[in-house]
Scaffold this active site. Structure first.
Site, PDB file in Angstrom:
ATOM      1  N   HIS A 107       0.859  -1.181   0.000  1.00 55.12           N
ATOM      2  CA  HIS A 107       0.000   0.000   0.000  1.00 55.12           C
ATOM      3  C   HIS A 107       0.899   1.236   0.000  1.00 55.12           C
ATOM      4  CE1 HIS A 107      -2.652   3.131   1.591  1.00 55.12           C
ATOM      5  NE2 HIS A 107      -3.660   2.393   1.169  1.00 55.12           N
TER       6      HIS A 107
ATOM      7  N   ASP B 148       0.929   4.150   1.423  1.00 48.13           N
ATOM      8  CA  ASP B 148       1.288   4.692   2.735  1.00 48.13           C
ATOM      9  C   ASP B 148       2.250   3.775   3.473  1.00 48.13           C
ATOM     10  OD1 ASP B 148      -0.346   6.938   2.393  1.00 48.13           O
ATOM     11  OD2 ASP B 148      -2.096   5.896   3.203  1.00 48.13           O
ATOM     12  N   LYS B 149       2.077   2.478   3.297  1.00 45.33           N
ATOM     13  CA  LYS B 149       2.973   1.533   3.969  1.00 45.33           C
ATOM     14  C   LYS B 149       4.351   1.491   3.299  1.00 45.33           C
ATOM     15  CE  LYS B 149       1.344   0.575   7.494  1.00 45.33           C
ATOM     16  NZ  LYS B 149       2.177   1.026   8.589  1.00 45.33           N
TER      17      LYS B 149
ATOM     18  N   GLU C 281      10.177  11.751   7.246  1.00 44.62           N
ATOM     19  CA  GLU C 281       8.901  11.596   6.551  1.00 44.62           C
ATOM     20  C   GLU C 281       9.175  11.231   5.094  1.00 44.62           C
ATOM     21  OE1 GLU C 281       6.443  11.771   8.508  1.00 44.62           O
ATOM     22  OE2 GLU C 281       7.300  12.910  10.173  1.00 44.62           O
TER      23      GLU C 281
ATOM     24  N   GLU D 124      14.107  15.900  10.052  1.00 42.25           N
ATOM     25  CA  GLU D 124      15.234  16.375  10.845  1.00 42.25           C
ATOM     26  C   GLU D 124      16.041  15.203  11.373  1.00 42.25           C
ATOM     27  OE1 GLU D 124      13.561  20.546  12.647  1.00 42.25           O
ATOM     28  OE2 GLU D 124      13.451  18.772  13.910  1.00 42.25           O
TER      29      GLU D 124
ATOM     30  N   LYS E 291      -5.711  -4.353   0.379  1.00 43.05           N
ATOM     31  CA  LYS E 291      -6.381  -3.953   1.615  1.00 43.05           C
ATOM     32  C   LYS E 291      -7.324  -5.073   2.038  1.00 43.05           C
ATOM     33  CE  LYS E 291      -7.600   0.379   2.194  1.00 43.05           C
ATOM     34  NZ  LYS E 291      -8.265   1.709   2.036  1.00 43.05           N
TER      35      LYS E 291
ATOM     36  N   PHE F  83      -8.296  -3.785 -10.737  1.00 41.68           N
ATOM     37  CA  PHE F  83      -7.343  -3.139  -9.825  1.00 41.68           C
ATOM     38  C   PHE F  83      -5.938  -3.490 -10.310  1.00 41.68           C
ATOM     39  CE2 PHE F  83      -6.119  -2.775  -4.999  1.00 41.68           C
ATOM     40  CZ  PHE F  83      -5.266  -1.745  -5.296  1.00 41.68           C
TER      41      PHE F  83
ATOM     42  N   ASP G 172      -1.902   5.941  -6.162  1.00 40.54           N
ATOM     43  CA  ASP G 172      -2.266   6.920  -5.135  1.00 40.54           C
ATOM     44  C   ASP G 172      -0.994   7.306  -4.390  1.00 40.54           C
ATOM     45  OD1 ASP G 172      -3.733   8.552  -3.486  1.00 40.54           O
ATOM     46  OD2 ASP G 172      -4.630   6.941  -2.309  1.00 40.54           O
ATOM     47  N   ALA G 173      -0.860   8.565  -4.047  1.00 40.49           N
ATOM     48  CA  ALA G 173       0.318   9.004  -3.299  1.00 40.49           C
ATOM     49  C   ALA G 173       0.310   8.381  -1.905  1.00 40.49           C
ATOM     50  CB  ALA G 173       0.336  10.529  -3.193  1.00 40.49           C
TER      51      ALA G 173
ATOM     52  N   ARG H 196       0.077   7.754   7.800  1.00 45.44           N
ATOM     53  CA  ARG H 196      -1.359   7.882   7.521  1.00 45.44           C
ATOM     54  C   ARG H 196      -2.159   6.635   7.893  1.00 45.44           C
ATOM     55  NH1 ARG H 196      -2.732  10.959   1.908  1.00 45.44           N
ATOM     56  NH2 ARG H 196      -1.772   9.111   0.982  1.00 45.44           N
ATOM     57  N   LYS H 197      -1.499   5.596   8.377  1.00 47.21           N
ATOM     58  CA  LYS H 197      -2.214   4.367   8.714  1.00 47.21           C
ATOM     59  C   LYS H 197      -2.022   4.025  10.195  1.00 47.21           C
ATOM     60  CE  LYS H 197      -4.233   3.445   4.862  1.00 47.21           C
ATOM     61  NZ  LYS H 197      -4.267   4.859   4.502  1.00 47.21           N
TER      62      LYS H 197
ATOM     63  N   LYS I 224      10.513   7.627  13.212  1.00 46.64           N
ATOM     64  CA  LYS I 224      10.928   8.319  14.435  1.00 46.64           C
ATOM     65  C   LYS I 224      11.855   7.447  15.265  1.00 46.64           C
ATOM     66  CE  LYS I 224       6.605  10.920  14.599  1.00 46.64           C
ATOM     67  NZ  LYS I 224       5.321  11.124  15.277  1.00 46.64           N
TER      68      LYS I 224
ATOM     69  N   LYS J  69      11.494   9.761  20.586  1.00 45.70           N
ATOM     70  CA  LYS J  69      10.174  10.336  20.341  1.00 45.70           C
ATOM     71  C   LYS J  69       9.123   9.488  21.055  1.00 45.70           C
ATOM     72  CE  LYS J  69      12.423  12.578  16.944  1.00 45.70           C
ATOM     73  NZ  LYS J  69      13.901  12.571  16.865  1.00 45.70           N
TER      74      LYS J  69
ATOM     75  N   ASP K 151       6.013   9.585  20.912  1.00 42.43           N
ATOM     76  CA  ASP K 151       4.947   9.091  20.048  1.00 42.43           C
ATOM     77  C   ASP K 151       5.129   7.600  19.799  1.00 42.43           C
ATOM     78  OD1 ASP K 151       3.486  11.390  19.652  1.00 42.43           O
ATOM     79  OD2 ASP K 151       4.531  11.968  17.831  1.00 42.43           O
TER      80      ASP K 151
END
Length: 404
Positions: A16, A18-19, A44, A57, A176, A250, A258-259, A264-265, A285, A289, A291
């Site tokens: 995918h 995003d992955k 990122e 960074e 998916k 598909f 798709d970008a 995002r997941k 990260k 961090k 997060d």
């Protein structure tokens, strides 16, 4: 608590878009930590048609110091990105590991962030940002994960294994899944709906007008077979609604379709919607961090609480302020399933693990190149294996039982 209901979770494959971005970002984290265990990374990634862009960074001894790249460092970063895309399996005209355009916009970490995070004098290492983090565990599955997400991940993992092993010829990397389960008495008992959309080789579709009914049946039969193998016996019934590529063709997928963006997941990465999420993404990260690291320790603590038999479900929230070492709050909710008072658990947990950024990293051994493996098919519910997925260990069970 409701005991009878339907619940749904989704997953996405390693291909995918995003992955793809998450895995490239974590490949950069691993590269830097392999050079410098104290590296600072916030990487990122954006992916689109035949293009990969990095931004963020960094600070890393032997790679990027005093505003300058070490000899060969830029080439190593690009090689890590290309190797990630090659491993996933993209060799398509619209996205190919050898030919995509690569752009690196990583730059030095802000000195204003570094001053709050770094140890100095009598000052302990502070959190890399403010935020709230959640950990969750449930006894629905052997891995203490929500069943809907657990099976969503497993379906796509099995399909990826078959694709890499060339057991089937028609699967492409992007996919998916979605699993809806009926709960009765708070326990998952059957699947009411199962969905898989998978990128496929040319021709393996049929929309009533175009495509091949025979080739589509071959793809659908394969996917249904994977679903049947993954879900427990009896979960798929004659009333289960099964959708395989419900939109039809598909063939164009991944970053060409798709970008993709890092982070995002986050619901796929965590608990499939069965638990809150604090908002921060993990991939890209380094473990200073919170997060990432505090979400890992919150999962670790919640899993040990459930594994110790203190609750059937457990949610833990931690909160931090940038530059401050100790958490601002610790919250435990056992959702009415606990055998001991939640306030007692809240008081005990900081005695078992120091919940500062450095304490977390030390306890779980996070300053190692272990992160790309977590960037697809969930950060939680994985098998602890040496240095990998240390937050999935249940080595606090005896201490929890003894104290409570």
């Amino acid at each position: 608590m409701r005991s009878d209901y339907l619940f749904t979770s989704e997953s996405v494959s390693e291909g995918h878009p995003d992955k793809v971005a998450d895995q490239i970002s974590d490949a950069v984290v691993d590269l830097f930590l392999s050079k410098d265990p104290e590296a600072r990374v916030a990487c990122e990634t954006m992916t689109t048609t035949n293009k990969v862009v990095l931004a963020g960074e960094i600070r890393c001894k032997g790679v990027f110091e005093n505003g300058h790249w070490a000899e060969g460092a830029l080439e190593e970063i690009e090689a890590a990105a290309r190797a990630t895309v090659k491993r996933i399996g993209y060799e398509q005209s619209g996205f190919h590991w050898q030919t995509f355009e690569f752009e690196n916009n990583l730059h030095a970490q802000s000195a204003h962030i570094a001053q709050g995070v770094d140890e100095s004098g009598n000052k302990d290492e502070g959190a890399g940002d403010q935020g709230i983090m959640f950990g969750y565990a449930t006894d629905e599955t052997p891995d203490y994960m929500p069943a809907t997400l657990y099976y969503s991940h497993r379906i796509l993992e099995k399909m990826a294994e078959d694709r890499h092993a060339k057991a089937v010829s028609f699967l492409e990397p992007d996919a998916k899944s979605q699993v809806t389960l009926q709960y009765e008495g708070g326990v998952p008992v059957r699947a009411t709906a199962l969905v898989v959309s998978t990128q496929h080789a040319p021709g393996y579709f049929y929309d009533g007008n175009e495509g091949s009914p025979e080739l589509y049946k071959e793809l659908r039969d394969y996917v249904v077979g994977v679903m049947t193998d993954v879900l427990p016996d009896g979960f798929i019934t004659g009333e289960t609604k099964i959708y395989v590529n419900p939109t039809g063709r598909f063939e164009i997928g991944g970053p060409d379709g798709d970008a993709g963006l890092t982070g995002r997941k986050i619901i796929v990465d965590t608990y499939g919607g069965a638990s809150p999420h604090g908002g921060g993404a993990f991939s890209g990260k380094d473990p200073t961090k919170v997060d990432r690291s505090a979400a890992y320790i919150a999962r670790y603590l919640a899993k040990n609480v459930v594994a110790a038999g203190l609750a059937k479900r457990c949610t833990i929230q931690l909160s931090y302020a940038i530059g401050i070492a100790e958490p601002l709050s610790i919250y435990v909710d056992t959702h009415g399933t606990g055998t001991v008072d939640e306030a007692k658990i809240e008081a005990l947990l900081p005695q078992l693990v120091r919940l500062t950024p450095k304490g977390i990293r030390t306890h779980l051994g996070l300053n190692k190149p272990i992160y790309q493996a977590s960037a697809a098919y969930g950060h939680f519910g994985r098998k602890a294996d040496g240095d990998f997925f240390s937050w999935e260990k249940t080595d606090l069970v005896d201490q929890l039982k003894a104290a409570l």
